[in-house]
Design a protein around this motif. Structure first.
Motif, PDB file in Angstrom:
ATOM      1  N   ILE A 222       0.660  -1.249   0.144  1.00  0.00           N
ATOM      2  CA  ILE A 222       0.209   0.030  -0.090  1.00  0.00           C
ATOM      3  C   ILE A 222       0.935   0.998   0.436  1.00  0.00           C
ATOM      4  CG2 ILE A 222      -1.736   1.115   1.327  1.00  0.00           C
ATOM      5  CD1 ILE A 222      -2.841  -0.965   2.705  1.00  0.00           C
ATOM      6  N   ASP A 223       1.919   1.199   0.884  1.00  0.00           N
ATOM      7  CA  ASP A 223       2.610   2.786   1.021  1.00  0.00           C
ATOM      8  C   ASP A 223       3.680   2.470  -0.466  1.00  0.00           C
ATOM      9  OD1 ASP A 223       2.104   2.551   3.858  1.00  0.00           O
ATOM     10  OD2 ASP A 223       4.359   1.366   4.282  1.00  0.00           O
ATOM     11  N   VAL A 224       3.940   1.636  -0.979  1.00  0.00           N
ATOM     12  CA  VAL A 224       4.754   1.699  -2.477  1.00  0.00           C
ATOM     13  C   VAL A 224       3.802   1.837  -3.752  1.00  0.00           C
ATOM     14  CG1 VAL A 224       4.895  -0.130  -4.235  1.00  0.00           C
ATOM     15  CG2 VAL A 224       5.900  -0.704  -1.792  1.00  0.00           C
ATOM     16  N   ARG A 225       2.263   1.780  -3.257  1.00  0.00           N
ATOM     17  CA  ARG A 225       1.331   2.142  -4.634  1.00  0.00           C
ATOM     18  C   ARG A 225       1.038   3.290  -3.910  1.00  0.00           C
ATOM     19  NH1 ARG A 225      -2.732  -0.808  -2.870  1.00  0.00           N
ATOM     20  NH2 ARG A 225      -2.549  -2.115  -4.155  1.00  0.00           N
ATOM     21  N   ARG A 226       0.854   4.582  -2.966  1.00  0.00           N
ATOM     22  CA  ARG A 226       1.162   6.039  -3.016  1.00  0.00           C
ATOM     23  C   ARG A 226       2.035   6.087  -3.582  1.00  0.00           C
ATOM     24  NH1 ARG A 226       1.699   6.795   3.466  1.00  0.00           N
ATOM     25  NH2 ARG A 226       4.010   5.993   2.629  1.00  0.00           N
ATOM     26  N   ASP A 227       3.233   5.985  -3.162  1.00  0.00           N
ATOM     27  CA  ASP A 227       4.717   6.198  -3.482  1.00  0.00           C
ATOM     28  C   ASP A 227       4.672   6.715  -4.834  1.00  0.00           C
ATOM     29  OD1 ASP A 227       5.482   6.394  -0.683  1.00  0.00           O
ATOM     30  OD2 ASP A 227       7.452   5.699  -1.440  1.00  0.00           O
ATOM     31  N   GLY A 234      -0.610  10.297 -10.462  1.00  0.00           N
ATOM     32  CA  GLY A 234      -1.828   9.689 -10.926  1.00  0.00           C
ATOM     33  C   GLY A 234      -1.231   8.812 -11.934  1.00  0.00           C
ATOM     34  N   LYS A 235      -0.657   8.793 -12.851  1.00  0.00           N
ATOM     35  CA  LYS A 235      -0.753   7.893 -14.252  1.00  0.00           C
ATOM     36  C   LYS A 235      -0.471   6.672 -14.130  1.00  0.00           C
ATOM     37  CE  LYS A 235       1.072  12.210 -16.455  1.00  0.00           C
ATOM     38  NZ  LYS A 235       1.973  12.514 -17.955  1.00  0.00           N
ATOM     39  N   GLN A 236       0.025   6.049 -13.005  1.00  0.00           N
ATOM     40  CA  GLN A 236       0.805   4.722 -12.346  1.00  0.00           C
ATOM     41  C   GLN A 236       0.120   4.123 -11.312  1.00  0.00           C
ATOM     42  OE1 GLN A 236       4.453   3.895 -14.110  1.00  0.00           O
ATOM     43  NE2 GLN A 236       4.442   1.699 -12.598  1.00  0.00           N
ATOM     44  N   VAL A 237      -1.005   2.936 -10.938  1.00  0.00           N
ATOM     45  CA  VAL A 237      -1.501   2.408 -10.156  1.00  0.00           C
ATOM     46  C   VAL A 237      -1.036   1.424  -9.985  1.00  0.00           C
ATOM     47  CG1 VAL A 237      -3.953   2.370  -8.579  1.00  0.00           C
ATOM     48  CG2 VAL A 237      -3.262   4.138 -10.531  1.00  0.00           C
ATOM     49  N   PRO A 238       0.221   1.114  -9.131  1.00  0.00           N
ATOM     50  CA  PRO A 238      -0.306  -0.446  -8.886  1.00  0.00           C
ATOM     51  C   PRO A 238      -1.036  -0.881  -8.212  1.00  0.00           C
ATOM     52  CG  PRO A 238       1.671   0.528  -7.888  1.00  0.00           C
ATOM     53  CD  PRO A 238       0.721   1.823  -8.560  1.00  0.00           C
ATOM     54  N   TRP A 239      -0.902  -2.422  -8.580  1.00  0.00           N
ATOM     55  CA  TRP A 239      -2.098  -3.514  -8.343  1.00  0.00           C
ATOM     56  C   TRP A 239      -1.568  -4.948  -7.453  1.00  0.00           C
ATOM     57  CZ3 TRP A 239      -2.982  -8.469 -10.297  1.00  0.00           C
ATOM     58  CH2 TRP A 239      -4.325  -8.705  -9.853  1.00  0.00           C
ATOM     59  N   ASP A 240      -2.207  -5.270  -6.875  1.00  0.00           N
ATOM     60  CA  ASP A 240      -1.764  -6.603  -6.647  1.00  0.00           C
ATOM     61  C   ASP A 240      -2.917  -7.511  -6.371  1.00  0.00           C
ATOM     62  OD1 ASP A 240      -2.523  -6.292  -3.484  1.00  0.00           O
ATOM     63  OD2 ASP A 240      -1.739  -5.114  -3.638  1.00  0.00           O
ATOM     64  N   ASN A 241      -2.626  -9.123  -6.451  1.00  0.00           N
ATOM     65  CA  ASN A 241      -3.416  -9.909  -6.682  1.00  0.00           C
ATOM     66  C   ASN A 241      -3.528 -10.991  -5.307  1.00  0.00           C
ATOM     67  OD1 ASN A 241      -6.032 -12.010  -6.887  1.00  0.00           O
ATOM     68  ND2 ASN A 241      -4.914 -12.544  -9.055  1.00  0.00           N
ATOM     69  N   SER A 242      -3.521 -10.822  -4.067  1.00  0.00           N
ATOM     70  CA  SER A 242      -3.519 -11.834  -3.103  1.00  0.00           C
ATOM     71  C   SER A 242      -3.984 -12.851  -2.712  1.00  0.00           C
ATOM     72  CB  SER A 242      -3.276 -11.064  -1.780  1.00  0.00           C
ATOM     73  OG  SER A 242      -2.537 -11.454  -0.532  1.00  0.00           O
ATOM     74  N   SER A 243      -4.065 -14.626  -2.417  1.00  0.00           N
ATOM     75  CA  SER A 243      -4.309 -15.475  -2.022  1.00  0.00           C
ATOM     76  C   SER A 243      -3.558 -15.756  -0.386  1.00  0.00           C
ATOM     77  CB  SER A 243      -4.259 -16.580  -2.366  1.00  0.00           C
ATOM     78  OG  SER A 243      -3.219 -16.879  -2.913  1.00  0.00           O
ATOM     79  N   LEU A 244      -3.323 -14.742  -0.054  1.00  0.00           N
ATOM     80  CA  LEU A 244      -2.381 -15.347   1.263  1.00  0.00           C
ATOM     81  C   LEU A 244      -3.210 -15.236   3.026  1.00  0.00           C
ATOM     82  CD1 LEU A 244       0.460 -12.477   1.248  1.00  0.00           C
ATOM     83  CD2 LEU A 244       0.671 -15.014   0.981  1.00  0.00           C
TER      84      LEU A 244
END
Length: 539
Positions: A222-227, A234-244
């Protein structure tokens, strides 16, 4: 009391020993020096810095930088051999990647991908690595900084022709097994930025936030996405998919005091204020959703929710306005007394109500476009190659059809209504244009026959005579009265006839062109030099 201290010390030693005993394995690959496409500035630096970061966090790191196909396979094999008995596995990749038919591939530095067959022999499927990790390890982390704009994908799409729609933009969404997390540099199907510094925006943020003491990996992302949002406006939004199924802490906290909550520190309050100042004037709902996820108990939660409601209302008002405009366009032809088919075609470009918001980002259906191109060619309006790509030639053909059939179009874009209207046109409607060595005869283009005239025997010259050369003549004789009367249906000027007859761009490198208009009259066009204006006259 002394015994209690001894017991607590022993317990802490056991806990720390258990954390240190956890075996971690990482695979890091960075490809920059591509041989057949432009080099990438960051991946080599990204891979080296990420390998050093992971080694400091207790990982056994297998590193590969600027690998060809054999190097990629050998490095993956070395990594898979270390997975047996590992508790946590991590895979990081920076470089060119591409998706075809929903599957992601690593592009080695010697890949060309000039044909679809090359994909199987020159690229490595990422699923090869992910499947091996999920078979051997309980917890798996995948970090992909491979969503750059990829010229190899362009090469492959060009070679596939009509099948190129199976090649996606960026990387495809990947399903995860239990205990896995996959993080992309940006949303699936989008392209990430390289950045101007030593590292890409995504990897730079990972290096800052991974391994904070006592911090869970999902919180770090989440901190990475904010940075990244801040670094790319705002042009690039990191995304993740988790099943932890639990927290994954890369660096346990060494403090005996409980961890301070995310929003209680002064530093986080300052970060929250800076983040809010960045997005408060925006009209992008995703930024406010990201704020609510980052700071669920933040100081601006109520304002963020109110901003989201305002954005939703504005979108609803815009959609209603577009629907009213579409209805007005449908009613206008009927009120003006125009034919029913004109009323039908005036609304061809208006999408259904549910598609108004996605019209700008969606592409025309390839099969629909191919069918429209086929029908345009059938009725004589030359749309060019029937390749399913809606370009300038197809728009001009549709414009010509609408003009000659007296149909009013709201936009020169493909739709099911346009296709249906074309299919109702049974006869040819656009004029037939003949080539330079052909002429129009009985509705068909036929070759012009030229008969060689032999000299009469009495007029044959002796071998000693040298034939006199005729001076070239560029004069154009005007048609006699009979011909002029038969050409009554021709355009007033040869310049207009040339625009109706000659396809733009087909006269490259030529100084003189001639053709026959559909009315039967021939014209000749001259120009002084390449790039100059054509001057046309009737022959």
């Amino acid at each position: 009391m002394h015994c209690l201290r001894v017991i607590i010390t022993v317990l802490l030693v056991l806990i720390c020993s258990q954390a240190l005993a956890e075996r971690r394995v990482a695979l890091v690959i960075g490809n920059s020096a591509y041989q057949y496409v432009p080099k990438l500035p960051n991946p080599d630096n990204d891979a080296g810095d990420m390998a050093a970061k992971l080694e400091a966090l207790g990982f056994e790191v297998v590193v590969g930088r600027d690998l060809d196909l054999a190097g990629v396979r050998d490095t993956i094999r070395a990594f898979v051999g270390k997975l047996d008995g590992a508790d946590l596995a991590l895979f990081y990749y920076a470089g060119h990647g591409l998706q075809v038919n929903g599957e992601n591939y690593i592009a080695p530095i010697d890949a060309k991908l000039l044909s679809y067959i090359d994909l199987e022999f020159e690229a490595v499927p990422m699923n090869l690595i992910l499947s091996a990790m999920e078979r051997s390890t309980r917890v798996n982390l995948v970090l992909l900084d491979a969503c750059r704009d990829n010229p190899l994908a362009v090469n492959l799409a060009r070679s596939m022709g009509t099948r190129s729609s199976s090649i996606g933009r960026g990387l495809a969404k990947v399903g995860t097994g239990i205990g896995s997390l996959i993080a992309f540099a940006t949303q699936p199907g989008n392209v990430a930025l390289d950045g101007a510094g030593r590292n890409s925006p995504f990897t730079a943020a990972l290096l800052r936030h991974l391994g904070k003491p006592g911090r869970d990996i999902t919180r770090e992302l989440i901190d990475v996405r904010r940075d990244v949002l801040e670094a790319t406006d705002g042009k690039q939004v990191p995304w993740d998919n988790s099943s932890l199924t639990g927290e994954v802490v890369l660096k346990p906290s060494t403090s005996l005091e409980p961890a301070v909550s995310a929003g209680s520190g002064k530093g986080d309050n300052a970060a929250e204020l800076a983040y809010w100042d960045t997005i408060k004037g925006s009209s992008d709902r995703d930024l406010f959703d990201a704020y609510l996820q980052q700071y669920p108990d933040g100081a601006f939660v109520s304002l963020a929710k109110a901003k989201i409601r305002i954005i939703e209302r504005a979108a609803a008002v815009d959609a209603a306005a577009q629907m009213e405009a579409a209805a007005a366009k449908q009613q206008a032809p009927a009120a003006a007394g125009l034919p029913a088919e004109t009323e039908q075609m005036a609304a061809l470009a208006q999408p259904p109500a549910g598609e108004i918001q996605t019209l700008e980002t969606s592409e025309p259906d390839r099969e629909l476009v191919r069918s429209i191109q086929k029908e345009l060619n059938r009725v004589g309006c030359r749309a060019g190659s029937e390749d399913g790509l809606w370009g300038l030639g197809s728009r001009r053909a549709l414009e010509q059809f609408a003009k000659l059939s007296k149909v009013e179009l709201a936009a020169l874009e493909p739709s099911a209504a346009v296709l249906e209207r074309l299919r109702t046109q049974k006869a040819r409607i656009c004029p037939l244009v003949c080539a330079q060595n052909q002429q129009l005869k009985s509705g068909r283009c036929v070759d012009i026959k030229r008969e060689a005239k032999l000299p009469e025997p009495s007029k044959t010259r002796s071998t000693d005579e040298t034939p006199a050369r005729k001076a070239p003549s560029n004069t154009i004789t005007a048609p006699d009265d009979a011909k002029r009367k038969s050409f009554a249906n021709c355009p007033a000027s040869a310049q207009l006839a040339a625009r109706q007859t000659l396809e733009p761009g087909t006269g490259r490198g030529r100084m003189v062109r001639s053709a026959t208009h559909s009315c039967g009259r021939t014209f000749v066009c001259h120009r002084a030099a390449r790039g100059q204006r054509w001057d046309c006259d009737w022959r």
